[in-house]
Design a protein around this motif. Structure first.
Motif, mmCIF file in Angstrom:
data_model
loop_
_atom_site.group_PDB
_atom_site.id
_atom_site.type_symbol
_atom_site.label_atom_id
_atom_site.label_comp_id
_atom_site.label_asym_id
_atom_site.label_seq_id
_atom_site.Cartn_x
_atom_site.Cartn_y
_atom_site.Cartn_z
ATOM 1 N N ASP A 1 -73.482 -16.339 -0.165
ATOM 2 C CA ASP A 1 -74.680 -15.743 -0.757
ATOM 3 C C ASP A 1 -75.385 -16.843 -1.538
ATOM 4 N N GLU A 2 -76.421 -17.420 -0.918
ATOM 5 C CA GLU A 2 -77.084 -18.573 -1.524
ATOM 6 C C GLU A 2 -77.926 -18.193 -2.729
ATOM 7 N N GLY A 3 -78.349 -16.945 -2.815
ATOM 8 C CA GLY A 3 -79.150 -16.524 -3.950
ATOM 9 C C GLY A 3 -80.486 -17.235 -4.001
ATOM 10 N N PHE B 1 -68.554 -17.313 9.714
ATOM 11 C CA PHE B 1 -69.512 -17.596 8.636
ATOM 12 C C PHE B 1 -70.527 -16.472 8.539
ATOM 13 N N TYR B 2 -70.573 -15.822 7.391
ATOM 14 C CA TYR B 2 -71.516 -14.735 7.145
ATOM 15 C C TYR B 2 -72.377 -15.123 5.957
ATOM 16 N N THR B 3 -73.683 -15.232 6.163
ATOM 17 C CA THR B 3 -74.571 -15.566 5.068
ATOM 18 C C THR B 3 -75.490 -14.394 4.762
ATOM 19 N N GLU B 4 -75.537 -14.028 3.489
ATOM 20 C CA GLU B 4 -76.318 -12.865 3.065
ATOM 21 C C GLU B 4 -77.734 -13.224 2.643
ATOM 22 N N ARG B 5 -77.886 -14.399 2.052
ATOM 23 C CA ARG B 5 -79.226 -14.836 1.649
ATOM 24 C C ARG B 5 -79.340 -16.336 1.846
ATOM 25 N N VAL B 6 -80.492 -16.767 2.348
ATOM 26 C CA VAL B 6 -80.775 -18.192 2.500
ATOM 27 C C VAL B 6 -82.011 -18.505 1.680
ATOM 28 N N ASP B 7 -81.896 -19.522 0.811
ATOM 29 C CA ASP B 7 -83.033 -19.932 -0.010
ATOM 30 C C ASP B 7 -83.510 -21.289 0.490
ATOM 31 N N GLY B 8 -84.617 -21.300 1.221
ATOM 32 C CA GLY B 8 -85.099 -22.549 1.807
ATOM 33 C C GLY B 8 -84.490 -22.766 3.170
ATOM 34 N N SER C 1 -59.209 -11.103 16.476
ATOM 35 C CA SER C 1 -58.862 -9.678 16.485
ATOM 36 C C SER C 1 -59.958 -8.824 17.106
ATOM 37 N N GLY C 2 -61.165 -9.386 17.257
ATOM 38 C CA GLY C 2 -62.304 -8.625 17.754
ATOM 39 C C GLY C 2 -62.854 -7.629 16.767
ATOM 40 N N SER C 3 -62.490 -7.742 15.507
ATOM 41 C CA SER C 3 -62.916 -6.770 14.492
ATOM 42 C C SER C 3 -64.384 -6.913 14.123
ATOM 43 N N ASP C 4 -64.928 -8.117 14.172
ATOM 44 C CA ASP C 4 -66.326 -8.354 13.827
ATOM 45 C C ASP C 4 -67.178 -8.380 15.097
ATOM 46 N N ASP C 5 -68.459 -8.127 14.931
ATOM 47 C CA ASP C 5 -69.354 -8.167 16.081
ATOM 48 C C ASP C 5 -70.010 -9.538 16.250
ATOM 49 N N TYR C 6 -69.417 -10.555 15.655
ATOM 50 C CA TYR C 6 -69.861 -11.932 15.858
ATOM 51 C C TYR C 6 -68.633 -12.829 15.743
ATOM 52 N N ASP C 7 -68.709 -14.023 16.303
ATOM 53 C CA ASP C 7 -67.602 -14.968 16.262
ATOM 54 C C ASP C 7 -67.876 -16.146 15.334
ATOM 55 N N ALA C 8 -69.096 -16.650 15.331
ATOM 56 C CA ALA C 8 -69.396 -17.897 14.633
ATOM 57 C C ALA C 8 -70.223 -17.676 13.373
ATOM 58 N N ILE C 9 -71.501 -17.302 13.529
ATOM 59 C CA ILE C 9 -72.406 -17.191 12.383
ATOM 60 C C ILE C 9 -73.153 -15.863 12.451
ATOM 61 N N TYR C 10 -73.201 -15.187 11.318
ATOM 62 C CA TYR C 10 -74.002 -13.964 11.193
ATOM 63 C C TYR C 10 -74.897 -14.162 9.983
ATOM 64 N N ALA C 11 -76.196 -14.139 10.198
ATOM 65 C CA ALA C 11 -77.156 -14.407 9.127
ATOM 66 C C ALA C 11 -78.067 -13.202 8.931
ATOM 67 N N VAL C 12 -78.190 -12.788 7.678
ATOM 68 C CA VAL C 12 -79.088 -11.683 7.334
ATOM 69 C C VAL C 12 -80.037 -12.141 6.237
ATOM 70 N N LEU D 1 -82.708 -21.323 9.321
ATOM 71 C CA LEU D 1 -81.343 -21.693 9.653
ATOM 72 C C LEU D 1 -81.427 -22.715 10.782
ATOM 73 N N VAL D 2 -80.915 -23.923 10.562
ATOM 74 C CA VAL D 2 -81.023 -25.011 11.527
ATOM 75 C C VAL D 2 -79.618 -25.370 12.008
ATOM 76 N N ILE D 3 -79.405 -25.320 13.313
ATOM 77 C CA ILE D 3 -78.116 -25.667 13.904
ATOM 78 C C ILE D 3 -78.345 -26.743 14.951
ATOM 79 N N THR D 4 -77.716 -27.923 14.742
ATOM 80 C CA THR D 4 -77.899 -29.037 15.678
ATOM 81 C C THR D 4 -76.542 -29.650 16.027
ATOM 82 N N ASN D 5 -76.408 -30.077 17.255
ATOM 83 C CA ASN D 5 -75.238 -30.841 17.707
ATOM 84 C C ASN D 5 -73.915 -30.160 17.353
ATOM 85 N N SER D 6 -73.892 -28.842 17.466
ATOM 86 C CA SER D 6 -72.719 -28.074 17.050
ATOM 87 C C SER D 6 -72.153 -27.282 18.218
#
Length: 370
Positions: free
Chosen positions: A297-299, A320-327, A342-353, A361-366
């Motif tokens: 939670d970046e606030g 990785f779950y992010t609730e707020r992104v500032d900038g 376990s398949g419990s979440d509906d995402y594997d890598a990143i969930y951003a709200v 949100l910038v993702i490069t060379n990953s």
């Protein structure tokens, strides 16, 4: 022993043979005085105080079971000491450092199996002191359920603008007892947002938070945290997170850090923690009860977080779950693999709200995969 002038006090036969004891191993009827303290603010205390080569043990005091340093203006070095089986009824089971302006250095000090009811089972530091610890061990210390809503830091507790630098320090096996209703940060608790810690190398391992508060088996921090130079965080456990990071103006800088084989609900939980910079951080094979691995939670008020070569692998829940992104939040050369097993979440890598407007949100060379 009350120090009322500058002194070099050296145990001639070393710490194991030179013992200062309160003769109260069960902490029942001690003198209610620290084994070593000093007289406050007198002219004779204006140069270095040097204490080396003692075991300080079996004592009970209101604060600072073995050593109390209060309002000291001269410099202090503690070297080659063993501080064990002491109790501070309130704060600082082993050592309590409060107030003052002098530089304080601990070299090769072992703080072992001490206990307090409120804050800092091993050591409590408050009041704008800058403390440096070199090659120290803080292990097996406990906090209980004192008459306060501020409890924890079974290993180390920082407050009131204090800062600490730990160089090759082991913080291990410290425990917040189950009777503690509000215990945070079994290894390290940084309470004041203006306090901070820098950890160079060393480890935070095997600490346990049994409190119903559950937050932070390794670290709970409201102030800035810097981990660098191959810090290991492993074997810590609680029903809550391994690390809990918060604080409106704090920064969390992790470089060359490994976090693995811990047990808890999450590896890192956060609230309103504006700026993270992670470089060469590996988070792997932790046993989680609910996940995700990281809740970020970046606030507001941050400068934008950067994750460079962050690896998160081998978990039952999403990475990785992010609730707020500032900038802007940037992921570069990151690997998120074999998460959500376990398949419990509906995402594997990143969930951003809550990303909107100029927030990005910038993702490069990953590499992101199940």
């Amino acid at each position: 022993l009350s120090i009322d002038h500058d002194i070099s006090m050296i145990g001639s036969d070393g710490a194991e043979a030179t013992i200062i004891s309160g003769d109260d191993p069960d902490h029942i009827s001690g003198p209610n005085l620290s084994l070593i303290s000093h007289t406050n603010n007198i002219p004779e205390l204006d140069e270095l105080i040097y204490i080396e080569g003692f075991t300080l043990k079996d004592n009970w005091a209101g604060n600072g079971g073995a050593i109390t340093i209060s309002g000291l203006k001269s410099d202090l070095t503690l070297q080659n000491l063993i501080i064990t089986n002491n109790q501070g009824a309130n704060n600082g089971g082993g050592i309590w450092i409060t107030g003052g302006t002098g530089d304080i250095i601990l070299n090769n000090v072992i703080i072992l199996d001490n206990i307090c009811s409120q804050r800092g089972g091993g050591i409590k530091i408050d009041g704008h002191h800058d403390v440096i610890m070199n090659n120290c061990v803080i292990s097996g210390n406990h906090t209980q359920n004192g008459n306060s809503d501020l409890q924890g830091g079974a290993g180390i507790f920082l407050d009131e603008g204090s800062s600490a630098t730990l160089n090759n320090v082991t913080v291990s096996g410290n425990e917040i007892d189950a009777i503690s209703a509000q215990g945070y940060g079994a290894g390290i608790y940084i309470y004041d947002p203006s306090s901070s810690i820098i950890i160079n190398g060393g480890s935070i391992e095997g600490n346990t938070n049994n409190s119903s508060a559950m937050l932070g088996s390794a670290i709970y921090s409201r102030g800035s945290v810097t981990l660098q130079n191959n810090v290991i965080i492993t074997g810590n456990s609680s029903l809550g997170s391994v690390l809990y990071l918060t604080g409106n103006w704090s920064a969390f800088n992790f470089t060359d850090v490994q976090i693995y084989e811990n047990t808890g609900s999450k590896v890192i939980n956060s609230y309103n923690s504006p700026t993270w910079n992670f470089t060469n951080v590996i988070i792997r094979d932790n046993t989680l009860t609910e996940g995700p691995v990281i809740v970020f939670d970046e606030g507001t008020g941050g400068t934008g977080s950067v994750f460079e070569r962050l690896q998160i692998t081998g978990h039952d829940f999403g990475a990785f779950y992010t609730e707020r992104v500032d900038g802007e939040m940037t992921f570069n050369h990151c690997i998120f693999a074999d998460n959500n097993l376990s398949g419990s979440d509906d995402y594997d890598a990143i969930y951003a709200v809550d990303i909107y407007g100029e927030e990005t949100l910038v993702i490069t060379n990953s590499i992101l995969y199940t």
